[in-house]
Scaffold this motif. Sequence first.
Motif, PDB file in Angstrom:
ATOM      1  N   ARG A 172      31.161  87.664  48.654  1.00 57.71           N
ATOM      2  CA  ARG A 172      32.353  87.115  49.325  1.00 57.71           C
ATOM      3  C   ARG A 172      32.071  85.796  50.057  1.00 57.71           C
ATOM      4  NH1 ARG A 172      31.435  92.027  51.869  1.00 57.71           N
ATOM      5  NH2 ARG A 172      33.427  93.085  51.603  1.00 57.71           N
ATOM      6  N   ARG A 173      30.809  85.456  50.248  1.00 55.13           N
ATOM      7  CA  ARG A 173      30.488  84.194  50.938  1.00 55.13           C
ATOM      8  C   ARG A 173      30.523  82.978  50.014  1.00 55.13           C
ATOM      9  NH1 ARG A 173      24.870  86.420  53.003  1.00 55.13           N
ATOM     10  NH2 ARG A 173      25.035  87.128  50.846  1.00 55.13           N
ATOM     11  N   ASN A 174      30.565  83.223  48.677  1.00 56.13           N
ATOM     12  CA  ASN A 174      30.407  82.106  47.745  1.00 56.13           C
ATOM     13  C   ASN A 174      31.693  81.412  47.309  1.00 56.13           C
ATOM     14  OD1 ASN A 174      27.667  82.427  47.853  1.00 56.13           O
ATOM     15  ND2 ASN A 174      27.505  83.584  45.958  1.00 56.13           N
ATOM     16  N   GLY A 175      32.817  81.819  47.886  1.00 56.59           N
ATOM     17  CA  GLY A 175      34.071  81.111  47.587  1.00 56.59           C
ATOM     18  C   GLY A 175      34.760  81.554  46.309  1.00 56.59           C
ATOM     19  N   THR A 176      36.009  81.110  46.168  1.00 55.38           N
ATOM     20  CA  THR A 176      36.880  81.572  45.080  1.00 55.38           C
ATOM     21  C   THR A 176      36.416  81.145  43.698  1.00 55.38           C
ATOM     22  OG1 THR A 176      38.591  81.018  46.685  1.00 55.38           O
ATOM     23  CG2 THR A 176      39.342  81.860  44.581  1.00 55.38           C
ATOM     24  N   GLU A 177      35.958  79.901  43.587  1.00 58.36           N
ATOM     25  CA  GLU A 177      35.590  79.378  42.264  1.00 58.36           C
ATOM     26  C   GLU A 177      34.455  80.193  41.633  1.00 58.36           C
ATOM     27  OE1 GLU A 177      34.042  75.230  40.308  1.00 58.36           O
ATOM     28  OE2 GLU A 177      35.079  75.091  42.247  1.00 58.36           O
TER      29      GLU A 177
END
Length: 321
Positions: free
Chosen positions: A143-148
Motif C-alpha cells: 500500500r505504500r507504493n502508490g496506485t500505478e
Amino acid sequence: MENEADQFYRQLPKVELHAHLNGSVSFQTMEKLISRKPHLNIEHSMTAIRSGQRRTLDECFQVFKVIHQLVDTEEDILMVAKDVIREFAADGVKYLELRSTPREEKNTGLTRRRYVETVIKAIHQCKNEGVDIDVRFLVAVDRRNGTEVAMETVKLAEDFMLSSDGLVVGLDLSGDPTVPSQLEESDLLLNLPPDRIGHGTFLHPEVGGSQSLVDKVVKNNIPLELCLTSNVKGQTVSCYSQHHFQYWYQLGHPSVICTDDKGVFCTDLSQEYQLAASTFGLSREAIWKLSQQAIDCTFAPESLKQQLKQRWMELQPQVFQ
C-alpha cells in the motif's frame, strides 16, 4: 530455536496461510546472503527481532528494508524461496501459501515479472526434489507504493493466475497499515468483501476499529490469519494473553494460526501453535481441530482440500500416539 516446540506440535500437520517470503528468511539463509554481500556491512541484529525484544511497527518495516538490500537478484530470490519452502516443510507444514511483493531492482536488472517467475521456479524445483509440501503463491500489493505500481501488480497477478497452472492463487494487500486511515481502509475493504483477513488487529472498537467492522467479518464468515508473536513483538497487541485470537476463537469464527515473518520474529509455526495452546489453555484435540479447519480457509482447489483432509486423517494416529 528460542524455545523448541515439543514433539506433538512439530509432528502436527499444519497449514501456513500468512507468510511473507522476505520476512521468513532464517538465520542460516541470512548468513549465506550476508557472506555474498560483505560490502553492505549488515549484521544479524539488523534482520531479526529476538526473544523479549519489541519494535514499533515502523522499526519492523525498517528491518525489511535491510533484508531487501540482501535479496535483490533472481539468484537470491531463488535461494531464499527454496530455503523458506524447505524449512516450512521440515516444521511439519503440509500446505503453504507464500506471499511477496514483486520488486523491481534497476541496478540488478530484476523486473517484477521475473520476480514472480523466480518464486514459481523455486516452488517447481522443491516439488521436483520431493520436498513434502504443497506450495501456492499470493502476489502482494504494497500500500505504500502508490496506485500505478498497485495496478501493475494486480495485472501481473491476473496474468499469473491464468498462466501458472494454479500456483498463483490470489492477491494480498500488505505494507505499513499506518499509511492510510485504518478505519476507512478496513471499511472499504470489508465491503468487497475479501476472502481472508490478515492480522485483524484494527477491527475491534477497543483498538481503533468498530463493532460494525466486527459484524461485517462475522456476517461474511471471513477467516482471519492470526500471528501471535508478530503482533506482540511488533507492538500491535500488548501481550499474548490480550491477543484477539481468544475473542474470535470463543466466537467459533474461522481463525488460522500463522507466522507472518518467521525469520524476522524468530519463530516457526510449531511454536505459534504451542504458544496459543499454553496461553489460552487449549487441549491437543482443540489444537488438532484448529489445524484441520485451516484447510477450509486455503485458496486451494476443492480437490486439493480433500487430499489434505485425507492426509490429516492418515497422520492423526501417529501424532496422538
